[in-house]
Design a protein around this motif. Sequence first.
Motif, PDB file in Angstrom:
ATOM      1  N   ASN A 396     -39.836 -17.269   1.542  1.00  0.00           N
ATOM      2  CA  ASN A 396     -38.639 -16.372   0.852  1.00  0.00           C
ATOM      3  C   ASN A 396     -37.050 -16.963   1.337  1.00  0.00           C
ATOM      4  O   ASN A 396     -37.316 -17.732   2.299  1.00  0.00           O
ATOM      5  N   PHE A 397     -36.306 -16.667   0.901  1.00  0.00           N
ATOM      6  CA  PHE A 397     -34.938 -16.877   1.322  1.00  0.00           C
ATOM      7  C   PHE A 397     -34.586 -16.528   2.834  1.00  0.00           C
ATOM      8  O   PHE A 397     -33.930 -17.505   3.301  1.00  0.00           O
ATOM      9  N   GLU A 398     -35.189 -15.473   3.282  1.00  0.00           N
ATOM     10  CA  GLU A 398     -34.967 -15.155   4.627  1.00  0.00           C
ATOM     11  C   GLU A 398     -35.484 -16.328   5.738  1.00  0.00           C
ATOM     12  O   GLU A 398     -34.918 -16.709   6.627  1.00  0.00           O
ATOM     13  N   TRP A 399     -36.571 -17.041   5.072  1.00  0.00           N
ATOM     14  CA  TRP A 399     -36.937 -18.171   5.997  1.00  0.00           C
ATOM     15  C   TRP A 399     -35.927 -19.261   6.171  1.00  0.00           C
ATOM     16  O   TRP A 399     -35.976 -19.786   7.024  1.00  0.00           O
ATOM     17  N   THR A 400     -35.228 -19.570   5.009  1.00  0.00           N
ATOM     18  CA  THR A 400     -34.264 -20.610   4.863  1.00  0.00           C
ATOM     19  C   THR A 400     -33.055 -20.329   5.881  1.00  0.00           C
ATOM     20  O   THR A 400     -32.462 -21.116   6.506  1.00  0.00           O
ATOM     21  N   THR A 401     -32.724 -18.958   6.110  1.00  0.00           N
ATOM     22  CA  THR A 401     -31.596 -18.895   6.912  1.00  0.00           C
ATOM     23  C   THR A 401     -31.737 -18.618   8.578  1.00  0.00           C
ATOM     24  O   THR A 401     -30.871 -18.416   9.340  1.00  0.00           O
ATOM     25  N   LYS A 402     -33.125 -18.582   8.730  1.00  0.00           N
ATOM     26  CA  LYS A 402     -33.407 -18.199  10.340  1.00  0.00           C
ATOM     27  C   LYS A 402     -33.684 -19.768  10.944  1.00  0.00           C
ATOM     28  O   LYS A 402     -34.506 -20.274  10.799  1.00  0.00           O
ATOM     29  N   LEU A 403     -32.722 -20.024  11.854  1.00  0.00           N
ATOM     30  CA  LEU A 403     -32.592 -21.176  12.491  1.00  0.00           C
ATOM     31  C   LEU A 403     -33.631 -21.231  13.387  1.00  0.00           C
ATOM     32  O   LEU A 403     -33.643 -20.478  14.320  1.00  0.00           O
ATOM     33  N   PRO A 404     -34.646 -22.363  13.309  1.00  0.00           N
ATOM     34  CA  PRO A 404     -35.638 -22.437  14.505  1.00  0.00           C
ATOM     35  C   PRO A 404     -35.185 -23.271  15.607  1.00  0.00           C
ATOM     36  O   PRO A 404     -33.977 -23.790  15.587  1.00  0.00           O
ATOM     37  N   THR A 405     -35.763 -23.602  16.569  1.00  0.00           N
ATOM     38  CA  THR A 405     -35.628 -24.321  17.681  1.00  0.00           C
ATOM     39  C   THR A 405     -35.842 -25.546  17.011  1.00  0.00           C
ATOM     40  O   THR A 405     -37.033 -25.835  16.842  1.00  0.00           O
ATOM     41  N   ARG A 406     -34.993 -26.835  17.058  1.00  0.00           N
ATOM     42  CA  ARG A 406     -35.342 -28.160  16.487  1.00  0.00           C
ATOM     43  C   ARG A 406     -35.496 -29.060  17.931  1.00  0.00           C
ATOM     44  O   ARG A 406     -34.526 -29.140  18.742  1.00  0.00           O
ATOM     45  N   ILE A 407     -36.639 -29.614  17.788  1.00  0.00           N
ATOM     46  CA  ILE A 407     -36.934 -30.589  19.077  1.00  0.00           C
ATOM     47  C   ILE A 407     -36.919 -31.969  18.266  1.00  0.00           C
ATOM     48  O   ILE A 407     -37.611 -32.073  17.068  1.00  0.00           O
ATOM     49  N   VAL A 408     -36.445 -32.998  18.919  1.00  0.00           N
ATOM     50  CA  VAL A 408     -36.668 -34.372  18.514  1.00  0.00           C
ATOM     51  C   VAL A 408     -37.171 -35.177  19.457  1.00  0.00           C
ATOM     52  O   VAL A 408     -37.013 -34.976  20.751  1.00  0.00           O
ATOM     53  N   CYS A 409     -38.201 -35.935  19.135  1.00  0.00           N
ATOM     54  CA  CYS A 409     -38.802 -36.918  20.118  1.00  0.00           C
ATOM     55  C   CYS A 409     -38.605 -38.181  20.129  1.00  0.00           C
ATOM     56  O   CYS A 409     -38.781 -38.941  19.087  1.00  0.00           O
ATOM     57  N   LEU A 410     -37.787 -38.711  21.050  1.00  0.00           N
ATOM     58  CA  LEU A 410     -37.363 -39.991  20.945  1.00  0.00           C
ATOM     59  C   LEU A 410     -38.145 -40.939  21.811  1.00  0.00           C
ATOM     60  O   LEU A 410     -38.429 -40.286  22.923  1.00  0.00           O
ATOM     61  N   GLY A 411     -38.318 -42.087  21.444  1.00  0.00           N
ATOM     62  CA  GLY A 411     -39.253 -43.209  22.400  1.00  0.00           C
ATOM     63  C   GLY A 411     -39.684 -44.173  21.327  1.00  0.00           C
ATOM     64  O   GLY A 411     -39.262 -44.623  20.221  1.00  0.00           O
ATOM     65  N   ASP A 412     -40.633 -45.046  22.022  1.00  0.00           N
ATOM     66  CA  ASP A 412     -41.181 -46.077  21.543  1.00  0.00           C
ATOM     67  C   ASP A 412     -42.454 -45.886  20.861  1.00  0.00           C
ATOM     68  O   ASP A 412     -42.855 -44.743  20.204  1.00  0.00           O
ATOM     69  N   SER A 413     -43.524 -46.659  20.781  1.00  0.00           N
ATOM     70  CA  SER A 413     -44.776 -46.566  20.079  1.00  0.00           C
ATOM     71  C   SER A 413     -45.612 -45.480  20.594  1.00  0.00           C
ATOM     72  O   SER A 413     -46.339 -44.837  19.881  1.00  0.00           O
ATOM     73  N   ILE A 414     -45.539 -45.126  21.839  1.00  0.00           N
ATOM     74  CA  ILE A 414     -46.419 -44.089  22.337  1.00  0.00           C
ATOM     75  C   ILE A 414     -45.777 -42.650  22.011  1.00  0.00           C
ATOM     76  O   ILE A 414     -46.630 -42.020  21.479  1.00  0.00           O
ATOM     77  N   THR A 415     -44.390 -42.679  21.779  1.00  0.00           N
ATOM     78  CA  THR A 415     -44.080 -41.344  21.029  1.00  0.00           C
ATOM     79  C   THR A 415     -44.259 -41.639  19.520  1.00  0.00           C
ATOM     80  O   THR A 415     -44.830 -40.275  18.985  1.00  0.00           O
ATOM     81  N   LYS A 416     -44.242 -42.737  18.822  1.00  0.00           N
ATOM     82  CA  LYS A 416     -44.721 -42.789  17.259  1.00  0.00           C
ATOM     83  C   LYS A 416     -45.947 -42.165  17.255  1.00  0.00           C
ATOM     84  O   LYS A 416     -46.283 -41.599  16.206  1.00  0.00           O
ATOM     85  N   GLY A 417     -46.766 -42.787  18.274  1.00  0.00           N
ATOM     86  CA  GLY A 417     -48.147 -42.240  18.272  1.00  0.00           C
ATOM     87  C   GLY A 417     -49.148 -42.876  17.090  1.00  0.00           C
ATOM     88  O   GLY A 417     -50.317 -43.436  17.597  1.00  0.00           O
TER      89      GLY A 417
END
Length: 609
Positions: A396-417
């Motif tokens: 629904n439109f309400e979902w688009t406006t609710k900001l989530p916690t955004r996490i970025v995982c930065l790293g090498d091939s171990i992070t890439k997985g």
Amino acid sequence: MLRSPFPACRVKTGREACPTYLKDMRTLFLLLAFATLTLAEPPRLDKQTLFESGTGGYALYRIPGLVVTDQGTLIAYCEARKTLSGDWGAIDLMYRRSEDGGQTWSEPKKFDVGGGFEKNPVAINQKLGKFPDITVNNPVMIADKGVVHFLYCVEYMRAFYTRSEDDGKTFSPPVEITRTFEDFKPAYDWKVIATGPGHGIRLSKNGRLIVPVWLSTGEGGHAHRPSAVSVIVSDDAGKNWKRGDIVVQHPDLTNPSETAAVELPDGRVMLNIRHESSPHQRAVSISEDGATKWSKSARDPALPEPICMGSLVRLGDRVLFSNPHNTDGRDRRNVSIYVSEDSGKSWKYRRSIESGFSGYSDLAIGKDGSVYCFHERGGMNGNATQTESLVLAKFNFEWTTKLPTRIVCLGDSITKGFRPGVKETEAFPYRIETGLRKLGIDVEVLNVGIGGETSSQGLKRLKAAVIDQRPDIVTIMYGANDSYIDKGKTNVRVPLEEYRTNFTAMIRELKKAKITPILMTTNRYGGKHPADGSGQHPQLQMDAYMKVCREVAATENVALIDHQSLWIEATKKGTDIETWMTDHVHPNARGHAEIAKDMLEVMKKERFR
């Protein structure tokens, strides 16, 4: 029962209403507002798989399209590819219908396109395909009043039109409309043509049908380059089609191709264009009538372009857009929904709908105002063009406006997985997203790990790959590559003090951007790992780097997840950590599960919105 926001007064009616408050009409308005808030629909997102690669006699399903008919029926359609050979292989068109808002679906059905087709000479010349494999490509539908229009191409050189007048249950025999494309040849001598893909539009002001198209001379890569973009239109409900003006062509924009269209609230038509120019940002052009006098294409810096299809749709006076939101590089991942409240001049909201491998998508609006995004998900063998499934998301439109916690995982091939033996969904970034959501935390976790990368390389792409994603939290894991001594070498790849400087700089840049950094030590090497260029076990070098990682975390006062120490403790308790790895260093599914478990313990303590 509606409870009053005013504790001194129960809600009553008529003359018994509380005189202290209800004499004041402003209080009534407050009560009505409160009731509206109470009844507002909570954010909602649901997903279901409609086509799964490797089933139904097809190796791959790609190029999703979606429309909602005027009776509210959903029609989801796609290319069904018999092999993994790409765009020029043996390809059929399939579709499914739902008459209950996506709760149940008909079995997949193949479109009957007839036979007697020949292979496009450009495909044969470039050895892209061979007869008798026939490519049926680029399906496009338009939901009209009582009619569903359907266009597609065969071998990227012939175009056809068919229609359904029974809500998509059956379609009329196809009629060839290649003549419409022949009319482009005086201006552009094409050898390759393609409709859409995705959906076309019907203008509310005059009923004009509009289908974006692209053309190519077929001389360049994949016989899809160089190229040009235009539209074909019908002003008599699909009986006849005519060409529009060329919108943009190579080299004015490098190889423009798949294009999405939307009617703006003021009646103008906006195109949003895929292309290969740098910087990689979607291009936009506008026409008053949707066919002629297109404005000069302009790039939208708010819409990064990893070179992929996107989609547009109207929701009231708002415009929604979808594509893979990748601010750094060509990887097709992180299909996201954008919302504009000013006809595409700016984009107020953005939410990720598929943070992992994800590519083409198509948007539609349900009769109840629900938004649907039919998109490609997953990448077999780490290749996003080898889609694992086609998934329908409903929100629904309400979902688009609710900001989530955004996490970025930065790293090498171990992070890439993901690697042989480890799926993307088994890597720790995906696992922590799933784990946090199970705890009721609304999160998006984006994996931007790159195989072979060092902290020096990570620092160079910190802004584009991480900060420009506007995350709340960033996890950083480097060390295995930095500390390694290659065969025939005597020095590590990144000196220890440079590693310290890199980590410190990353933390300070993230804090400056009001982003919370979390440092992580790299997991322990297995005892059976071969010696490095120094003739010693690589763990001896990495121990010093992990010590620096801990020191930087303490000095800069940031959270630390000490995977190395936790794996050492596991060894002391009798665990053979070789069973957690694929090759004595890269975690397998079990190893990633252990990393994710340790991360969740720390992240649950972090502040989430």
